[in-house]
Design a protein around this motif. Structure first.
Motif, PDB file in Angstrom:
ATOM      1  N   ASP A 185       0.713  -1.187  -0.044  1.00 51.54           N
ATOM      2  CA  ASP A 185       0.063  -0.048   0.019  1.00 51.54           C
ATOM      3  C   ASP A 185       0.777   1.448  -0.072  1.00 51.54           C
ATOM      4  O   ASP A 185       1.814   1.409   0.602  1.00 51.54           O
ATOM      5  CB  ASP A 185      -0.976  -0.063   1.348  1.00 51.54           C
ATOM      6  CG  ASP A 185      -1.844   1.335   1.257  1.00 51.54           C
ATOM      7  OD1 ASP A 185      -1.678   1.674   2.334  1.00 51.54           O
ATOM      8  OD2 ASP A 185      -2.592   1.148   0.471  1.00 51.54           O
ATOM      9  N   GLU A 186       0.531   2.408  -0.852  1.00 52.38           N
ATOM     10  CA  GLU A 186       1.435   3.279  -1.024  1.00 52.38           C
ATOM     11  C   GLU A 186       1.409   4.368   0.241  1.00 52.38           C
ATOM     12  O   GLU A 186       2.435   4.754   0.540  1.00 52.38           O
ATOM     13  CB  GLU A 186       0.753   4.327  -1.956  1.00 52.38           C
ATOM     14  CG  GLU A 186       0.998   3.726  -3.146  1.00 52.38           C
ATOM     15  CD  GLU A 186       0.385   4.780  -4.562  1.00 52.38           C
ATOM     16  OE1 GLU A 186       1.161   5.480  -4.829  1.00 52.38           O
ATOM     17  OE2 GLU A 186      -0.798   4.604  -4.915  1.00 52.38           O
ATOM     18  N   VAL A 187       0.381   4.315   1.349  1.00 49.00           N
ATOM     19  CA  VAL A 187       0.371   4.843   2.431  1.00 49.00           C
ATOM     20  C   VAL A 187       1.344   4.409   3.363  1.00 49.00           C
ATOM     21  O   VAL A 187       2.402   5.090   3.959  1.00 49.00           O
ATOM     22  CB  VAL A 187      -0.933   4.984   2.986  1.00 49.00           C
ATOM     23  CG1 VAL A 187      -0.884   5.709   4.499  1.00 49.00           C
ATOM     24  CG2 VAL A 187      -2.015   5.850   2.264  1.00 49.00           C
ATOM     25  N   SER A 188       1.638   2.929   3.589  1.00 45.32           N
ATOM     26  CA  SER A 188       2.521   2.363   4.325  1.00 45.32           C
ATOM     27  C   SER A 188       3.918   2.902   4.135  1.00 45.32           C
ATOM     28  O   SER A 188       4.671   2.972   4.735  1.00 45.32           O
ATOM     29  CB  SER A 188       2.088   0.846   4.424  1.00 45.32           C
ATOM     30  OG  SER A 188       0.857   0.732   4.783  1.00 45.32           O
ATOM     31  N   ILE A 189       4.109   2.805   2.568  1.00 41.78           N
ATOM     32  CA  ILE A 189       5.496   2.637   2.041  1.00 41.78           C
ATOM     33  C   ILE A 189       5.852   4.168   2.374  1.00 41.78           C
ATOM     34  O   ILE A 189       7.067   4.287   2.761  1.00 41.78           O
ATOM     35  CB  ILE A 189       5.475   2.462   0.716  1.00 41.78           C
ATOM     36  CG1 ILE A 189       5.373   0.832   0.563  1.00 41.78           C
ATOM     37  CG2 ILE A 189       6.823   2.908  -0.047  1.00 41.78           C
ATOM     38  CD1 ILE A 189       5.212   0.429  -0.956  1.00 41.78           C
ATOM     39  N   ALA A 190       4.833   5.053   2.083  1.00 39.52           N
ATOM     40  CA  ALA A 190       5.402   6.532   2.243  1.00 39.52           C
ATOM     41  C   ALA A 190       5.669   7.036   3.887  1.00 39.52           C
ATOM     42  O   ALA A 190       6.590   7.602   4.008  1.00 39.52           O
ATOM     43  CB  ALA A 190       4.090   7.201   1.774  1.00 39.52           C
ATOM     44  N   LEU A 191       4.880   6.399   4.629  1.00 41.23           N
ATOM     45  CA  LEU A 191       5.064   6.481   5.935  1.00 41.23           C
ATOM     46  C   LEU A 191       6.286   5.795   6.513  1.00 41.23           C
ATOM     47  O   LEU A 191       7.026   6.573   7.235  1.00 41.23           O
ATOM     48  CB  LEU A 191       3.973   6.254   6.796  1.00 41.23           C
ATOM     49  CG  LEU A 191       2.456   6.812   6.898  1.00 41.23           C
ATOM     50  CD1 LEU A 191       1.437   6.289   7.630  1.00 41.23           C
ATOM     51  CD2 LEU A 191       2.586   8.156   7.211  1.00 41.23           C
ATOM     52  N   PHE A 192       6.752   4.611   6.111  1.00 41.88           N
ATOM     53  CA  PHE A 192       8.094   4.038   6.252  1.00 41.88           C
ATOM     54  C   PHE A 192       9.136   5.136   5.748  1.00 41.88           C
ATOM     55  O   PHE A 192      10.111   5.200   6.685  1.00 41.88           O
ATOM     56  CB  PHE A 192       7.982   2.613   5.519  1.00 41.88           C
ATOM     57  CG  PHE A 192       9.450   1.798   5.882  1.00 41.88           C
ATOM     58  CD1 PHE A 192       9.672   1.427   6.895  1.00 41.88           C
ATOM     59  CD2 PHE A 192      10.254   1.998   4.958  1.00 41.88           C
ATOM     60  CE1 PHE A 192      10.964   0.995   7.285  1.00 41.88           C
ATOM     61  CE2 PHE A 192      11.491   1.393   5.095  1.00 41.88           C
ATOM     62  CZ  PHE A 192      11.853   0.832   6.191  1.00 41.88           C
ATOM     63  N   ARG A 193       8.832   5.568   4.594  1.00 40.83           N
ATOM     64  CA  ARG A 193       9.925   6.072   4.005  1.00 40.83           C
ATOM     65  C   ARG A 193      10.331   7.536   4.725  1.00 40.83           C
ATOM     66  O   ARG A 193      11.497   8.102   4.992  1.00 40.83           O
ATOM     67  CB  ARG A 193       9.828   6.652   2.672  1.00 40.83           C
ATOM     68  CG  ARG A 193       9.561   5.722   1.611  1.00 40.83           C
ATOM     69  CD  ARG A 193      11.179   4.898   1.462  1.00 40.83           C
ATOM     70  NE  ARG A 193      11.293   3.624   0.568  1.00 40.83           N
ATOM     71  CZ  ARG A 193      11.811   2.760   0.905  1.00 40.83           C
ATOM     72  NH1 ARG A 193      12.764   2.526   1.700  1.00 40.83           N
ATOM     73  NH2 ARG A 193      11.701   1.851  -0.310  1.00 40.83           N
ATOM     74  N   VAL A 194       9.262   8.275   5.175  1.00 43.33           N
ATOM     75  CA  VAL A 194       9.214   9.467   6.094  1.00 43.33           C
ATOM     76  C   VAL A 194      10.143   9.079   7.372  1.00 43.33           C
ATOM     77  O   VAL A 194      11.074   9.954   7.632  1.00 43.33           O
ATOM     78  CB  VAL A 194       7.896  10.078   6.488  1.00 43.33           C
ATOM     79  CG1 VAL A 194       8.128  11.140   7.618  1.00 43.33           C
ATOM     80  CG2 VAL A 194       7.169  10.493   5.224  1.00 43.33           C
ATOM     81  N   ALA A 195       9.879   8.184   8.234  1.00 42.87           N
ATOM     82  CA  ALA A 195      10.639   7.479   9.237  1.00 42.87           C
ATOM     83  C   ALA A 195      12.109   7.307   8.719  1.00 42.87           C
ATOM     84  O   ALA A 195      12.892   7.826   9.537  1.00 42.87           O
ATOM     85  CB  ALA A 195       9.879   6.584   9.967  1.00 42.87           C
TER      86      ALA A 195
END
Length: 103
Positions: A1-11
């Motif tokens: 899911d794009e949201v999960s990946i995006a949040l992981f990348r932010v962290a």
């Protein structure tokens, strides 16, 4: 899911930037969810006197990823004394439980 990946990348990007550019001794990651949005912030207690506040390749790419999800990515001074990276991503009604399970 794009949201999960995006949040992981932010962290990941936030912690990487702390290691590379901050003289801080600690970091804080906050993750909040309500009925309308997910907010993820990464901040440190570093000294901003020697930091040049410009967005490099990592943050610029991350900004595009978050914007694609109709979200925002900002940097600001942290209450801890260093820098704060914050992503806010809106959640469509009914998608909250699925987004949380995938994170």
């Amino acid at each position: 899911d794009e949201v999960s990946i995006a949040l992981f990348r932010v962290a990941q990007e936030g912690l990487t930037n702390i290691l590379r550019h901050s003289s801080g001794q600690s970091a804080r990651i906050l993750f909040e969810v309500n009925h309308h949005q997910i907010t993820l912030s990464v901040e440190d207690n570093g000294n901003l006197d020697h930091i040049h506040l410009s967005w490099g390749v990592g943050l610029s790419g991350l900004h595009g990823r978050i914007r694609k999800l109709n979200g925002t990515l900002t940097t600001e001074f942290s209450s801890l004394g260093g820098l704060k990276l914050m992503a806010i991503i809106p959640i469509k009604q009914g998608k909250i439980e699925r987004a949380l399970l995938e994170i």
